[in-house]
Design an enzyme around this catalytic site. Structure first.
Site, PDB file in Angstrom:
ATOM      1  N   GLU A 142       0.834  -1.203   0.000  1.00 35.44           N
ATOM      2  CA  GLU A 142       0.000   0.000   0.000  1.00 35.44           C
ATOM      3  C   GLU A 142       0.868   1.253   0.000  1.00 35.44           C
ATOM      4  O   GLU A 142       1.889   1.321   0.708  1.00 35.44           O
ATOM      5  CB  GLU A 142      -0.887   0.018   1.262  1.00 35.44           C
ATOM      6  CG  GLU A 142      -1.898  -1.095   1.329  1.00 35.44           C
ATOM      7  CD  GLU A 142      -3.267  -0.653   0.873  1.00 35.44           C
ATOM      8  OE1 GLU A 142      -3.558   0.547   0.924  1.00 35.44           O
ATOM      9  OE2 GLU A 142      -4.051  -1.525   0.473  1.00 35.44           O
ATOM     10  N   ASP A 143       0.465   2.233  -0.783  1.00 39.49           N
ATOM     11  CA  ASP A 143       1.012   3.586  -0.675  1.00 39.49           C
ATOM     12  C   ASP A 143       2.538   3.604  -0.720  1.00 39.49           C
ATOM     13  O   ASP A 143       3.199   4.044   0.235  1.00 39.49           O
ATOM     14  CB  ASP A 143       0.539   4.244   0.623  1.00 39.49           C
ATOM     15  CG  ASP A 143      -0.967   4.302   0.754  1.00 39.49           C
ATOM     16  OD1 ASP A 143      -1.658   3.667  -0.047  1.00 39.49           O
ATOM     17  OD2 ASP A 143      -1.466   4.971   1.680  1.00 39.49           O
ATOM     18  N   CYS A 146      -6.463   4.462  -3.737  1.00 38.67           N
ATOM     19  CA  CYS A 146      -6.615   3.012  -3.789  1.00 38.67           C
ATOM     20  C   CYS A 146      -7.812   2.525  -4.588  1.00 38.67           C
ATOM     21  O   CYS A 146      -7.659   1.708  -5.503  1.00 38.67           O
ATOM     22  CB  CYS A 146      -6.645   2.437  -2.381  1.00 38.67           C
ATOM     23  SG  CYS A 146      -7.855   3.180  -1.292  1.00 38.67           S
ATOM     24  N   ASP A 174       0.065  -0.116  -4.878  1.00 40.63           N
ATOM     25  CA  ASP A 174      -1.200   0.321  -5.475  1.00 40.63           C
ATOM     26  C   ASP A 174      -1.184   1.777  -5.930  1.00 40.63           C
ATOM     27  O   ASP A 174      -2.066   2.199  -6.661  1.00 40.63           O
ATOM     28  CB  ASP A 174      -2.378   0.048  -4.532  1.00 40.63           C
ATOM     29  CG  ASP A 174      -2.326   0.832  -3.233  1.00 40.63           C
ATOM     30  OD1 ASP A 174      -1.280   1.432  -2.915  1.00 40.63           O
ATOM     31  OD2 ASP A 174      -3.347   0.833  -2.507  1.00 40.63           O
ATOM     32  N   HIS A 175      -0.183   2.544  -5.530  1.00 39.33           N
ATOM     33  CA  HIS A 175       0.066   3.921  -5.983  1.00 39.33           C
ATOM     34  C   HIS A 175       1.197   4.465  -5.132  1.00 39.33           C
ATOM     35  O   HIS A 175       1.830   3.714  -4.384  1.00 39.33           O
ATOM     36  CB  HIS A 175      -1.189   4.808  -5.871  1.00 39.33           C
ATOM     37  CG  HIS A 175      -1.893   4.712  -4.564  1.00 39.33           C
ATOM     38  ND1 HIS A 175      -1.358   5.182  -3.396  1.00 39.33           N
ATOM     39  CD2 HIS A 175      -3.086   4.165  -4.222  1.00 39.33           C
ATOM     40  CE1 HIS A 175      -2.192   4.947  -2.394  1.00 39.33           C
ATOM     41  NE2 HIS A 175      -3.239   4.307  -2.874  1.00 39.33           N
TER      42      HIS A 175
END
Length: 633
Positions: A40-41, A79, A251-252
């Site tokens: 994540e992130d 997300c 995811d980014h």
């Protein structure tokens, strides 16, 4: 239904070979397992991407034995729109899934891609985050839970597709107390990152609070790396490593300002490593340890997995496989989008060819860093606010915290990787590279029927019981004049004709243009006043904001406050966001705002939460207690 022209070019001979190679029963047991490990992130703050501050030995080893993509992108920098694209192989803007935590209906011809894998005999698991922007069809996964795992498959000989989502680097962890992040306990003293030693990006102020956030981010990345190592070790221990193709990606970008939620490289450029065991090394695009410069983005991941698994890629999918027998020609461009995030309405689109990046902000009158309850808690964001109020910011940080943003940003990433020099800021004629990217972006928006050109309430109003995707493809569903209406422009006269248009979305963008014009819209107060009676609420609210800023708040604020009582949550949210943008100017309707907060506290779901957050900003501006409005679920 066929995909729009130019979005995906498959090689016919390769398609024929795919069924010949993978479709035979004799080779069915040769199908690879596929493991997705997602963080994540996370931007490319990894040792294998050349970051000297990173301590990521397990991921670095995976890259040394696999291939590392240098131009991999998320199509959205938050997300759920990003995951909407990942799970469908469709642009979120094609499906109506571009707003964070919306709930759309999928058209019957669009299916989450694990459904195709399951039909082909794969065991598919997800652990555990979905966030797809629609109710997940029960046929999508064999199991989607905190216990989902490839080892739960009923037959150990079944090929599997397994997804594991690692939350350790999520933006919320940057502000968590250390005792609330058990993963950090694995780090030894030598693996810790000391704030004084951190390299501060040039778009942040160099202060202790910023350095603390950066050190925590890198500590979390090291902790996440341990978990990646755990999954790889499980494959080895169970004798599956030589049968499994492993993807690692995020995811980014990282959960700090100018990254997550923005379309700069820090928000959408992601790490992507694909590891091929010896058995499947013939499918690799490069030798172990090498890098691949091909442009790929999330819309390409679904067809790539299907290609690797020997499953025919459905014609409707908008992405292009970059591996396997159905590999297509490289994409010349990557497209990205940013729309509503939580309680913040905005709309930006980006395109890059890997060297140049063009970003168009369709709402330039909104701040680059608007107030957003979930993110305001981050120390770096608070530091930017504090220094801005004290007049102590300059350069990129001052530009980033300005009350408005440029309508167009254009960067040469080869010499300006931090995207600090906006080449579109001057009066010089645009270069050919700018025109090429602009035309590609506009063509893509038209070809995919970019649903972000509809205000969220209008998109759902028009869709009714249909999927937004279906609505936009019906006669009269998507008017190509929308793009022309939405483009930022200095001339106001065309806006007046648009304000009377039969299409509510065109009228909305006409009102946005007059709002963005500020005092230049003073001669058009009569037209704006007439728009207060528009049948479309988002047109009424936008005209009301413009009139309030022009010094005529009485009737205008009443119109917006009435929207807080709508039965439609999209309308209530748009009204709340309008009042949030007005801040102190919304004080005449304070009683209605406080009543709305009380009502939304009794409601459940994301939209009541976002409505409260938006109204809480007004309370903050007025110096009132906003703790109830800002309460997290």
């Amino acid at each position: 239904m066929c995909r729009p022209s130019g979005l995906r070019l498959a090689l016919p001979i390769v398609l024929l070979l795919s069924s010949a190679v993978w479709g035979s029963t004799a080779l069915a047991d040769e199908r690879p397992n596929i493991l997705w490990i997602t963080a994540e992130d996370l931007s490319a703050v990894l040792g294998c991407y050349g970051d000297p501050q990173a301590r990521t030995p397990h991921i670095d080893r995976l890259a040394a034995e696999g291939v590392r993509y240098t131009r991999a992108y998320a199509n959205a920098s938050v997300c759920s729109p990003a995951r909407n694209t990942l799970i469908t192989g469709m642009y979120a803007t094609s499906l109506g899934g571009q707003h964070l935590r919306t709930v759309i209906t999928l058209p019957p011809e669009v299916r989450p891609f694990p459904m195709y894998l399951r039909e082909a005999g794969y065991y598919c698991t997800n652990n555990v985050k979905e966030d797809y922007q629609f109710i997940t069809p029960p046929e999508t996964w064999d199991e989607s839970s905190t216990t989902a795992h490839w080892r739960n498959r009923p037959d150990p000989e079944m090929p599997f597709f397994a997804v594991f989502n690692i939350m350790t680097t999520h933006q919320s962890r940057i502000r968590f107390a250390e005792e609330d992040i058990p993963e950090l306990a694995r780090l030894g003293p030598e693996e810790r990152h000391h704030p004084a030693a951190m390299v501060v990006p040039p778009y942040y102020p160099d202060t202790p609070a910023v350095r603390e956030d950066l050190a925590r981010l890198y500590d979390l990345t090291t902790a996440m790396d341990y978990l990646v190592g755990d999954f790889l070790a499980e494959l080895e221990e169970e004798g599956l490593a030589e049968d499994t193709i492993v993807f690692f990606y995020s995811d980014h970008g990282t959960g700090l300002p100018r990254h997550k939620r923005w379309l700069y490289e820090g928000g959408i450029h992601v790490p992507l490593i694909v590891h091929f065991p010896e058995k499947y090394r013939h499918l690799a695009p490069a030798a172990p340890g090498e890098s691949v410069d091909r442009l790929v983005s999330f819309v390409d991941f679904a067809p790539t997995v299907l290609s690797l698994a020997g499953v025919e890629v459905p014609e409707i999918i908008e992405g292009r496989a970059f591996l396997g027998p159905q590999e297509g020609l490289p994409q010349p461009y990557v497209f990205a989008y940013a729309d509503r995030v939580d309680e913040v309405y905005d709309m930006s689109r980006a395109v890059t060819d890997g060297r140049y990046k063009l970003i168009i902000h369709f709402m330039p009158h909104r701040p680059m860093m608007p107030r957003s309850t979930f993110s305001e808690i981050t120390a770096t964001r608070q530091e930017l606010r504090r220094l801005r109020a004290a007049g102590e910011l300059e350069g990129p940080a001052a530009e980033f915290t300005a009350p408005t943003k440029p309508p167009i940003e254009f960067f040469d990433l080869s010499r300006d990787p931090h995207e600090l020099d906006n080449l579109a800021a001057g009066d010089a004629p645009p270069p050919a590279s700018f025109v090429r990217l602009r035309d590609a972006l506009f063509d893509w928006m038209r070809q995919t029927n970019d649903l972000g050109l509809f205000p969220e309430p209008e998109m759902f109003r028009r869709s009714g019981d249909d999927a937004p995707y279906t609505m936009a493809r019906q006669p009269g569903g998507f008017d190509e004049r929308l793009l022309d209406a939405a483009l930022p422009r200095s001339a106001l006269e065309p806006r007046l004709a648009m304000l009377l248009d039969h299409d509510a979305a065109v009228r909305f963008w006409a009102a946005v243009g007059l709002l963005a014009a500020g005092e230049r819209a003073l001669p058009y107060r009569e037209e704006l006043d007439a728009a207060l009676a528009d049948p479309a609420p988002e047109v009424r609210f936008t005209a009301a904001e413009a009139l309030t800023r022009l010094g005529e708040p009485d009737e205008a604020l009443t119109v917006v406050a009435a929207g807080l009582e709508s039965d439609n949550p999209y309308v209530r949210l748009y009204a709340a966001v309008t009042l949030s943008a007005l801040g102190e100017l919304a004080e005449p309707v304070l009683p209605q705002i406080q009543e709305a907060v009380t009502r939304e506290l009794a409601a459940e779901g994301d939209y009541p939460l976002f409505i409260r957050w938006a109204l809480g900003h007004v309370l903050d501006e007025l110096g009132l207690d906003s703790s109830a409005a800002a309460r997290f679920p």
